[in-house]
Scaffold this motif. Structure first.
Motif: not given
Lengths: 144, 184
Positions: A74-79, A82-88
């Motif tokens: 869900q987070q990777s679809i939304k963000n 290039d989003h730092e939090v999802t990357k971590e």
């Protein structure tokens, strides 16, 4: 139609996490016990799900992995990447790093337009005489 | 715990003093008893001295019922569901599988149908070379191409795996196309 983005998971989940008490006994390589051991086990379970797209196992343990797998998707679809939090988060939860490109290039486009959950958890048939443990089957949708 | 230790110490001391008094009376040079019997053999230390372990194991009663079990509680334990009748109640959730006709439990997957699926997926996954499958996941969607399939369905933007057999009847090619609903 406008897309409404929810932050909540789209399947039934428990209010409290399960203590996975037997995690250390499961493998001779030895996970740590306790909350850290539980997360180590679940990390490997989630990566296995993303790789094989269908996993058999104990129903309760798969129910725990389901929550984390759906959250990551869900987070990777939304963000996006290039989003730092999802990357971590993705870097931590996916242990085998060749699945990270698979996540963003295969699974995200597949699940972009879904209103429902991305996984489904079945119960496998009970083998006589049965017992307290029931086996389950966790599957990503659209895996044919 | 501290009280127990003190207790044992006091007991030990008392016992030691008693023994000393008696032995001094019996074996003193001033007082000589005439007896034919041999002097008492020194008993083993285990019987004389009370160790904490002995007290804890023998002298103190730990788990003991506090009150008498009522008749109601006794009957519920012996005659009711828990630990007796869970396996004796009949299963009413057995239904025939609509696909194959074998019996299955409602809420679970049909075992007979799933066996076929499991065997087929094993075959499919074994066709992917091991290094790619386990260490180098492909970044494209995987497509499994059977002999019966339309050759037009093969697309370049997918990782194609050639299954050298006919398509099983339960694994329809229509599943590959996206539906119109929300469950696509």
């Amino acid at each position: 139609m406008n897309k409404i983005s929810f932050n909540a998971l789209k399947h039934a989940y428990r209010l409290r996490h399960r203590n996975l008490k037997r995690v250390q006994e499961r493998l001779p390589t030895g996970y740590r016990i306790g909350p850290r051991g539980r997360i180590d086990y679940l990390r490997n379970s989630v990566t296995n799900l993303f790789r094989e797209e269908r996993v058999e196992g104990t129903w309760d343990y798969l129910d725990e992995t389901r929550g984390y797998a759906e959250l990551i998707l869900q987070q990777s679809i939304k963000n996006g990447y290039d989003h730092e939090v999802t990357k971590e988060m993705v870097d931590y939860w996916i242990v085998e790093k060749d699945i990270i490109p698979k996540l963003f290039e295969v699974l995200v486009p597949r699940f972009e337009d879904y209103d429902t959950a991305y996984t489904k958890l079945y119960t496998l048939p009970y083998v006589y005489p049965g017992g307290p443990k029931r086996m389950g089957l966790l599957e990503l949708k659209g895996n044919f | 715990m501290k009280n127990l230790i003190k207790f044992t110490q006091i007991l030990n001391r008392i016992q030691f003093n008693i023994d000393r008094c008696i032995s001094s009376l019996l074996f003193n040079d001033k007082f000589r008893f005439a007896y034919d019997v041999a002097p008492p053999v020194q008993q083993s230390s285990e019987n004389n001295q009370l160790s904490l372990k002995d007290i804890v194991n023998d002298s103190i009663l730990w788990a003991v019922p506090k009150s008498r079990r009522s008749v109601e509680r006794r009957f519920t334990r012996r005659m009711r569901f828990h630990k007796h009748f869970e396996h004796a109640t009949p299963k009413k959730n057995i239904t025939p599988c609509l696909e194959c006709g074998n019996w299955m439990e409602r809420g679970t997957i049909c075992g007979h149908c799933y066996e076929k699926v499991r065997d087929e997926t094993e075959e499919m996954q074994n066709k992917i070379p091991e290094k790619i499958r386990n260490f180098d996941a492909p970044t494209k969607e995987i497509q499994f191409h059977y002999e019966d399939d339309d050759p037009q369905i093969r697309k370049e933007n997918k990782y194609i795996v050639d299954m050298k057999k006919k398509r099983p009847t339960w694994f329809n090619a229509n599943l590959l196309s996206k539906g119109f609903g929300r469950y696509s």
